[in-house]
Every structure is written in C-alpha cells, then in structure tokens.
Scaffold this motif. Structure first.
Motif, mmCIF file in Angstrom:
data_model
loop_
_atom_site.group_PDB
_atom_site.id
_atom_site.type_symbol
_atom_site.label_atom_id
_atom_site.label_comp_id
_atom_site.label_asym_id
_atom_site.label_seq_id
_atom_site.Cartn_x
_atom_site.Cartn_y
_atom_site.Cartn_z
ATOM 1 N N ILE A 92 0.853 -1.180 0.000
ATOM 2 C CA ILE A 92 0.000 0.000 0.000
ATOM 3 C C ILE A 92 0.901 1.247 0.000
ATOM 4 C CG2 ILE A 92 -2.035 -1.039 1.097
ATOM 5 C CD1 ILE A 92 -1.069 0.107 3.750
ATOM 6 N N GLN A 93 0.334 2.351 -0.440
ATOM 7 C CA GLN A 93 1.089 3.610 -0.505
ATOM 8 C C GLN A 93 0.911 4.308 0.842
ATOM 9 O OE1 GLN A 93 0.192 5.896 -4.039
ATOM 10 N NE2 GLN A 93 1.283 7.702 -3.314
ATOM 11 N N THR A 94 2.020 4.524 1.563
ATOM 12 C CA THR A 94 1.896 4.973 2.960
ATOM 13 C C THR A 94 1.315 6.377 3.106
ATOM 14 O OG1 THR A 94 4.176 5.740 2.938
ATOM 15 C CG2 THR A 94 3.774 3.526 3.814
ATOM 16 N N ASN A 95 1.493 7.220 2.101
ATOM 17 C CA ASN A 95 0.922 8.567 2.214
ATOM 18 C C ASN A 95 -0.443 8.664 1.518
ATOM 19 O OD1 ASN A 95 1.942 8.327 -0.340
ATOM 20 N ND2 ASN A 95 3.162 10.194 -0.320
ATOM 21 N N SER A 96 -1.010 7.519 1.149
ATOM 22 C CA SER A 96 -2.319 7.440 0.474
ATOM 23 C C SER A 96 -2.319 8.103 -0.893
ATOM 24 C CB SER A 96 -3.445 8.049 1.323
ATOM 25 O OG SER A 96 -3.523 7.372 2.540
ATOM 26 N N MET A 97 -1.869 9.346 -0.947
ATOM 27 C CA MET A 97 -1.721 10.025 -2.241
ATOM 28 C C MET A 97 -0.462 10.882 -2.187
ATOM 29 S SD MET A 97 -4.211 12.752 -4.157
ATOM 30 C CE MET A 97 -3.616 14.216 -3.325
ATOM 31 N N GLY A 98 0.403 10.727 -3.157
ATOM 32 C CA GLY A 98 1.617 11.544 -3.206
ATOM 33 C C GLY A 98 1.320 12.854 -3.912
ATOM 34 N N VAL A 99 1.818 13.924 -3.325
ATOM 35 C CA VAL A 99 1.681 15.233 -3.980
ATOM 36 C C VAL A 99 3.061 15.651 -4.478
ATOM 37 C CG1 VAL A 99 1.053 17.659 -3.669
ATOM 38 C CG2 VAL A 99 -0.229 15.861 -2.467
ATOM 39 N N ILE A 100 3.168 15.852 -5.779
ATOM 40 C CA ILE A 100 4.435 16.313 -6.359
ATOM 41 C C ILE A 100 4.308 17.810 -6.563
ATOM 42 C CG2 ILE A 100 6.098 16.026 -8.240
ATOM 43 C CD1 ILE A 100 5.554 13.342 -6.852
ATOM 44 N N ASP A 101 5.105 18.552 -5.792
ATOM 45 C CA ASP A 101 5.030 20.011 -5.868
ATOM 46 C C ASP A 101 5.593 20.514 -7.190
ATOM 47 O OD1 ASP A 101 4.188 20.511 -3.026
ATOM 48 O OD2 ASP A 101 6.056 19.426 -2.669
ATOM 49 N N GLU A 102 5.096 21.664 -7.596
ATOM 50 C CA GLU A 102 5.588 22.291 -8.838
ATOM 51 C C GLU A 102 7.101 22.550 -8.747
ATOM 52 O OE1 GLU A 102 3.700 26.043 -9.584
ATOM 53 O OE2 GLU A 102 4.583 26.230 -11.570
ATOM 54 N N SER A 103 7.570 22.836 -7.510
ATOM 55 C CA SER A 103 8.992 23.167 -7.336
ATOM 56 C C SER A 103 9.900 21.938 -7.332
ATOM 57 C CB SER A 103 9.169 23.924 -6.011
ATOM 58 O OG SER A 103 8.668 23.120 -4.951
ATOM 59 N N TYR A 104 9.321 20.744 -7.325
ATOM 60 C CA TYR A 104 10.105 19.501 -7.323
ATOM 61 C C TYR A 104 10.500 19.199 -8.771
ATOM 62 C CZ TYR A 104 11.285 14.764 -5.588
ATOM 63 O OH TYR A 104 11.911 13.590 -5.208
ATOM 64 N N LYS A 105 11.487 19.911 -9.257
ATOM 65 C CA LYS A 105 11.802 19.813 -10.689
ATOM 66 C C LYS A 105 13.294 19.874 -10.981
ATOM 67 C CE LYS A 105 10.992 24.742 -11.221
ATOM 68 N NZ LYS A 105 10.226 25.819 -11.824
ATOM 69 N N GLN A 110 13.893 12.896 -8.223
ATOM 70 C CA GLN A 110 13.245 11.690 -8.753
ATOM 71 C C GLN A 110 11.951 11.414 -7.985
ATOM 72 O OE1 GLN A 110 14.242 7.020 -9.771
ATOM 73 N NE2 GLN A 110 15.758 8.182 -8.693
ATOM 74 N N TRP A 111 10.923 11.032 -8.703
ATOM 75 C CA TRP A 111 9.659 10.656 -8.065
ATOM 76 C C TRP A 111 9.827 9.283 -7.408
ATOM 77 C CZ3 TRP A 111 4.684 12.124 -11.261
ATOM 78 C CH2 TRP A 111 4.788 13.448 -11.678
ATOM 79 N N PHE A 112 9.144 9.107 -6.266
ATOM 80 C CA PHE A 112 9.216 7.808 -5.591
ATOM 81 C C PHE A 112 7.837 7.410 -5.082
ATOM 82 C CE2 PHE A 112 10.209 11.129 -2.501
ATOM 83 C CZ PHE A 112 9.296 10.859 -1.507
ATOM 84 N N PHE A 113 7.710 6.141 -4.798
ATOM 85 C CA PHE A 113 6.459 5.569 -4.276
ATOM 86 C C PHE A 113 6.767 4.985 -2.906
ATOM 87 C CE2 PHE A 113 3.587 2.015 -3.573
ATOM 88 C CZ PHE A 113 2.362 2.429 -4.069
ATOM 89 N N PRO A 114 6.218 5.568 -1.817
ATOM 90 C CA PRO A 114 6.488 5.036 -0.478
ATOM 91 C C PRO A 114 5.611 3.807 -0.224
ATOM 92 C CG PRO A 114 5.137 7.034 -0.331
ATOM 93 C CD PRO A 114 5.324 6.734 -1.790
ATOM 94 N N ALA A 115 6.269 2.634 -0.120
ATOM 95 C CA ALA A 115 5.511 1.374 -0.096
ATOM 96 C C ALA A 115 5.638 0.660 1.241
ATOM 97 C CB ALA A 115 6.026 0.460 -1.193
HETATM 98 O O1 LIG Z 1 4.630 10.049 -2.847
HETATM 99 C C1 LIG Z 1 5.433 10.991 -3.015
HETATM 100 C C2 LIG Z 1 5.362 12.164 -2.237
HETATM 101 C C3 LIG Z 1 6.290 13.164 -2.470
HETATM 102 N N1 LIG Z 1 7.256 13.019 -3.438
HETATM 103 C C4 LIG Z 1 8.224 14.088 -3.687
HETATM 104 C C5 LIG Z 1 7.596 15.229 -4.459
HETATM 105 C C6 LIG Z 1 7.311 16.260 -3.426
HETATM 106 O O2 LIG Z 1 7.322 17.555 -3.990
HETATM 107 C C7 LIG Z 1 8.416 16.029 -2.412
HETATM 108 C C8 LIG Z 1 8.055 16.447 -1.022
HETATM 109 O O3 LIG Z 1 6.851 15.817 -0.663
HETATM 110 P P1 LIG Z 1 5.956 16.328 0.536
HETATM 111 O O4 LIG Z 1 5.871 17.810 0.526
HETATM 112 O O5 LIG Z 1 4.701 15.552 0.539
HETATM 113 O O6 LIG Z 1 6.870 15.826 1.743
HETATM 114 P P2 LIG Z 1 7.034 16.372 3.198
HETATM 115 O O7 LIG Z 1 7.071 15.195 4.072
HETATM 116 O O8 LIG Z 1 6.022 17.442 3.503
HETATM 117 O O9 LIG Z 1 8.480 16.954 3.113
HETATM 118 P P3 LIG Z 1 9.034 18.419 2.687
HETATM 119 O O10 LIG Z 1 9.515 18.996 3.965
HETATM 120 O O11 LIG Z 1 10.140 18.111 1.722
HETATM 121 O O12 LIG Z 1 7.911 19.190 2.050
HETATM 122 O O13 LIG Z 1 8.660 14.621 -2.450
HETATM 123 C C9 LIG Z 1 7.308 11.870 -4.205
HETATM 124 O O14 LIG Z 1 8.144 11.709 -5.079
HETATM 125 N N2 LIG Z 1 6.389 10.887 -3.973
#
Ligand SMILES: O=c1ccn([C@H]2C[C@H](O)[C@@H](COP(=O)(O)OP(=O)(O)OP(=O)(O)O)O2)c(=O)[nH]1
Length: 163
Positions: A92-105, A110-115
C-alpha cells in the motif's frame, strides 16, 4: 427543445476548444526503464518501478519511479496506486496520495512511491505500480479567524445513516 440542444452543443464546443495540450519535460534516470505510454484508456498515466525491490512483510521502502519532471506552471501532480497494485504486489502507498510540488523539478528530484508491504513480495523493474495526473494548484488562500462561522451544523461521521 431546439433551443436547449443548441445551447448544450455550444457549451460542449467551448469546453473542447479550451482543452489545450500541456507539455511536461521528463527526465529518465535509467535507459532500461520503459518510457511512459501515451494515454490508452482514461486520463491517468502509469508509472513503473525503476529497479527490482524486495520487501518483507511489514517492511517499508521508497520505490524509485525513475523519472523527474518539470510540470507546467501552476500545476502539481497527484500519484496514487493502481487499483490492482495491492492485489498484485501486497503493498500500500503509505501517504495514500503523493503530492508532487511544482517546485520539485531539479535534475535529482526523482519521483518515488512510499511502499508498505503486508506480505513478502517482489516488485520487478518496470512493473507498473502507480499512476499520476496533473492538477491545477489551488488559488492563494487567506485564513480569516472568526468566533462563529454562522452556519448550521451538518453533523459528523455517519450522521446520515446507512440506508
Ligand atoms: O509520494 C510521493 C510524495 C512526495 N514526493 C516528492 C515530491 C514532493 O514535492 C516532495 C516532497 O513531498 P511532501 O511535501 O509531501 O513531503 P514532506 O514530508 O512534507 O516533506 P518536505 O519537507 O520536503 O515538504 O517529495 C514523491 O516523489 N512521492
């Protein structure tokens, strides 16, 4: 009747005209990773595990998805599991839904899936484990503190019953 259909058809045409194609810059971290397919069905894009990952029951790992992207201005991306992911891999995905911020570029963003694994499992490189879509970011908001909201209470969880 005629007027209704004329109006209805007009609003559909406007909607279609406004749906422009957005470009997303994408960087792949591994040449052996299968590239993201054009949308075949639905409007979510599947993402793949970028390496083979073994998890024991109750183990947590970040599964690299092998991509970094520059999203269009004013957009974020939402990553969720595929419906079949739990059945296929027991994760299962531990954060339920991942949010990729616009600034994560950045080049290393790299995008990841927390499993989290509910059984011993192996996810092979290139297995499709999750899907994403881009969404418009919410507008700037300001929180305005008040003593009373001035509305009737709706009632909490389950207050409307089950039937
Ligand atoms: O399932 C996910 C969730 C997040 N991210 C990447 C993109 C996102 O922009 C960054 C930070 O995620 P988030 O803001 O949810 O993490 P945080 O725990 O609030 O940490 P931060 O202090 O870096 O904001 O990690 C992923 O690749 N996969």
């Amino acid at each position: 009747m005629g007027a209704f259909w004329a109006t209805h058809r007009y609003s559909l045409e406007v909607e279609e005209k406004n749906m422009s194609t957005q470009q997303i810059k994408i960087k792949y971290f591994d040449e052996n990773l299968v590239k993201i397919d054009k949308i075949v069905q639905g409007d979510w894009l599947d993402l793949r595990a970028a390496k083979t990952i073994e998890l024991k029951k109750d183990e947590f790992k970040l599964i690299p998805l092998g991509v970094a992207m520059e999203l269009p201005e004013g957009y974020e991306a939402h990553v969720v599991p595929r419906s079949s992911t739990f059945k296929n891999f027991g994760i299962i995905q531990t954060n339920s839904m991942g949010v990729i911020d616009e600034s994560y570029k950045g080049d290393q963003d790299q995008w990841f899936f927390p499993a989290y694994a509910l059984r011993d499992t192996v996810i092979e490189m290139n297995d499709r484990i999750c899907q994403f879509r881009i969404m418009k970011k919410m507008p700037t908001v300001e929180l305005v503190e008040v003593e009373s909201l001035g509305n009737e209470n709706r009632g909490g969880h389950g207050s409307t019953g089950t039937k």
